[in-house]
Design a protein around this motif. Structure first.
Motif, mmCIF file in Angstrom:
data_model
loop_
_atom_site.group_PDB
_atom_site.id
_atom_site.type_symbol
_atom_site.label_atom_id
_atom_site.label_comp_id
_atom_site.label_asym_id
_atom_site.label_seq_id
_atom_site.Cartn_x
_atom_site.Cartn_y
_atom_site.Cartn_z
ATOM 1 N N LEU A 6 53.105 19.458 46.711
ATOM 2 C CA LEU A 6 52.332 20.437 45.937
ATOM 3 C C LEU A 6 53.088 20.866 44.680
ATOM 4 C CD1 LEU A 6 50.956 22.678 48.825
ATOM 5 C CD2 LEU A 6 49.612 21.191 47.332
ATOM 6 N N GLY A 7 54.392 21.078 44.824
ATOM 7 C CA GLY A 7 55.207 21.481 43.685
ATOM 8 C C GLY A 7 55.231 20.436 42.597
ATOM 9 N N ARG A 8 55.309 19.161 42.977
ATOM 10 C CA ARG A 8 55.328 18.082 41.988
ATOM 11 C C ARG A 8 54.033 18.040 41.196
ATOM 12 N NH1 ARG A 8 57.955 13.455 45.955
ATOM 13 N NH2 ARG A 8 60.106 14.224 45.849
ATOM 14 N N HIS A 9 52.921 18.288 41.876
ATOM 15 C CA HIS A 9 51.625 18.281 41.193
ATOM 16 C C HIS A 9 51.483 19.475 40.248
ATOM 17 C CE1 HIS A 9 49.457 14.872 42.926
ATOM 18 N NE2 HIS A 9 50.064 15.141 44.066
ATOM 19 N N LEU A 10 52.169 20.558 40.549
ATOM 20 C CA LEU A 10 52.066 21.760 39.726
ATOM 21 C C LEU A 10 53.081 21.794 38.588
ATOM 22 C CD1 LEU A 10 51.534 24.413 42.548
ATOM 23 C CD2 LEU A 10 49.833 23.631 40.896
ATOM 24 N N LEU A 11 54.051 20.855 38.598
ATOM 25 C CA LEU A 11 55.094 20.845 37.570
ATOM 26 C C LEU A 11 54.511 20.430 36.222
ATOM 27 C CD1 LEU A 11 58.016 21.031 36.649
ATOM 28 C CD2 LEU A 11 58.362 18.686 37.438
ATOM 29 N N ASN A 12 54.431 21.369 35.314
ATOM 30 C CA ASN A 12 53.930 21.120 33.963
ATOM 31 C C ASN A 12 54.556 22.169 33.057
ATOM 32 O OD1 ASN A 12 52.530 20.906 31.565
ATOM 33 N ND2 ASN A 12 50.539 20.630 32.527
ATOM 34 N N VAL A 13 55.480 21.745 32.203
ATOM 35 C CA VAL A 13 56.208 22.728 31.404
ATOM 36 C C VAL A 13 55.330 23.383 30.341
ATOM 37 C CG1 VAL A 13 58.452 21.665 31.756
ATOM 38 C CG2 VAL A 13 57.056 20.965 29.826
ATOM 39 N N LEU A 14 54.173 22.817 30.067
ATOM 40 C CA LEU A 14 53.253 23.489 29.159
ATOM 41 C C LEU A 14 52.533 24.631 29.862
ATOM 42 C CD1 LEU A 14 51.683 20.445 27.286
ATOM 43 C CD2 LEU A 14 53.546 21.924 26.549
ATOM 44 N N ARG A 15 52.521 24.595 31.177
ATOM 45 C CA ARG A 15 51.935 25.676 31.976
ATOM 46 C C ARG A 15 52.912 26.031 33.107
ATOM 47 N NH1 ARG A 15 47.649 21.966 31.302
ATOM 48 N NH2 ARG A 15 46.015 22.719 29.909
ATOM 49 N N PRO A 16 54.083 26.575 32.772
ATOM 50 C CA PRO A 16 55.131 26.802 33.769
ATOM 51 C C PRO A 16 54.745 27.800 34.859
ATOM 52 C CG PRO A 16 55.684 27.878 31.691
ATOM 53 C CD PRO A 16 54.499 27.007 31.422
ATOM 54 N N LYS A 17 53.814 28.712 34.563
ATOM 55 C CA LYS A 17 53.454 29.729 35.549
ATOM 56 C C LYS A 17 52.811 29.131 36.790
ATOM 57 C CE LYS A 17 52.993 33.740 32.501
ATOM 58 N NZ LYS A 17 52.078 34.803 32.010
ATOM 59 N N GLN A 18 52.234 27.934 36.656
ATOM 60 C CA GLN A 18 51.623 27.290 37.820
ATOM 61 C C GLN A 18 52.642 27.123 38.942
ATOM 62 O OE1 GLN A 18 48.221 24.392 35.771
ATOM 63 N NE2 GLN A 18 50.143 23.549 36.427
ATOM 64 N N LEU A 19 53.790 26.522 38.607
ATOM 65 C CA LEU A 19 54.813 26.268 39.601
ATOM 66 C C LEU A 19 55.536 27.552 39.994
ATOM 67 C CD1 LEU A 19 56.427 24.275 41.314
ATOM 68 C CD2 LEU A 19 57.924 23.898 39.338
ATOM 69 N N VAL A 20 55.823 28.411 39.017
ATOM 70 C CA VAL A 20 56.554 29.646 39.301
ATOM 71 C C VAL A 20 55.757 30.539 40.254
ATOM 72 C CG1 VAL A 20 57.487 31.755 38.308
ATOM 73 C CG2 VAL A 20 57.831 29.572 37.128
ATOM 74 N N ASN A 21 54.486 30.696 39.993
ATOM 75 C CA ASN A 21 53.654 31.543 40.861
ATOM 76 C C ASN A 21 53.562 30.970 42.267
ATOM 77 O OD1 ASN A 21 53.180 33.350 38.805
ATOM 78 N ND2 ASN A 21 51.218 32.472 38.217
#
Length: 266
Positions: free
Chosen positions: A33-48
């Motif tokens: 799940l974390g790998r799919h959410l990793l996107n530095v243009l939208r960092p809040k996805q993974l952080v949240n």
């Protein structure tokens, strides 16, 4: 006070109930799940996601470290493109033509851009020596394309780099897996592509890759008689029915054969 304490207790209970479905998942599932959410243009996805609970946070340390390291790279990309993170995330056209980077940037780590239609990577310069994108660099991008990145892309410009047979073979492999299904224009001119790379590319097209391709630029490469013959054979067999415009170094005789198949040589 009792009422306030009761409300706080209920909030904690609701928060705990919300995390219980996550707690029954395995650590491997958290990692995926974390790998799919990793996107530095939208960092809040993974952080949240990582802050959901301690178990999730512990499982995402590796991805969070990767996110921090890629942030510098993403800032460099945005700076070269003259865009903010928000602008890049919704951009339809991004050009890095002639840009210089300290090292090759694996665009796949953060280009999860569903609205992107045009990507220009022509004449990229890497390091003080001004090196070009080579086979290894293209393969890094192709690995991500094969996983479904940039599915809306219609134009990809890789001209003026140092892509050879191995690089085009990697791209062909990704295309055969369904990458870039909407691509209509592909610019590969002024690279180091030869007959082997051409053969791999045509094999992918024969399997149905790039079904919408209309423009193909191959001039300024090392494609010989074998590659030319294979291209003409592919056209005769209907492997590239959508192709209309082609740029390639060809003799007068070969030009006539291309025109027989309705191809306009540019």
């Amino acid at each position: 006070l009792l009422d306030k304490s009761g409300r706080m207790r209920k909030r904690r209970q609701r928060a705990l109930a919300a995390t219980q479905p996550l707690l029954i998942l395995s650590e491997d599932t958290f990692t995926i799940l974390g790998r799919h959410l990793l996107n530095v243009l939208r960092p809040k996805q993974l952080v949240n996601f990582a802050m959901t609970c301690s178990a999730v946070l512990a499982s995402q340390q590796g991805e969070l470290c990767k996110l921090r390291s890629l942030h510098v790279t993403a800032c460099a990309l945005c700076r070269e493109a003259g865009m903010s993170f928000n602008q890049m995330s919704i951009a339809r056209c991004i050009s890095f033509r002639g840009c210089r980077f300290d090292h090759f940037i694996d665009l796949g780590h953060f280009i999860a851009l569903p609205k992107l239609k045009i990507l220009d990577l022509a004449n990229i310069k890497i390091g003080d020596a001004g090196l070009k994108i080579d086979d290894a660099g293209l393969k890094a991008l192709c690995d991500t394309l094969a996983m479904g990145a940039l599915t809306g892309l219609t134009v990809l410009n890789l001209a003026g780099n140092n892509i050879g047979d191995a690089g085009l073979s990697a791209l062909s492999e990704a295309l055969a897996k369904g990458a870039l299904p909407l691509l209509t224009r592909l610019y590969l001119d002024d690279n180091n592509i030869g007959d082997l790379g051409m053969s791999a590319f045509l094999e992918a097209l024969a399997k149905g890759a790039l079904a919408k391709l209309e423009w193909l630029w191959l001039g300024g490469n090392q494609i010989g008689d074998l590659g030319m013959s294979a291209l003409l054979e592919a056209l005769a067999m209907g492997a590239i029915t959508s192709l209309q415009f082609l740029r390639i170094r060809a003799t007068t005789q070969l030009q006539d054969q291309f025109q027989v198949h309705g191809i306009h040589l540019i």
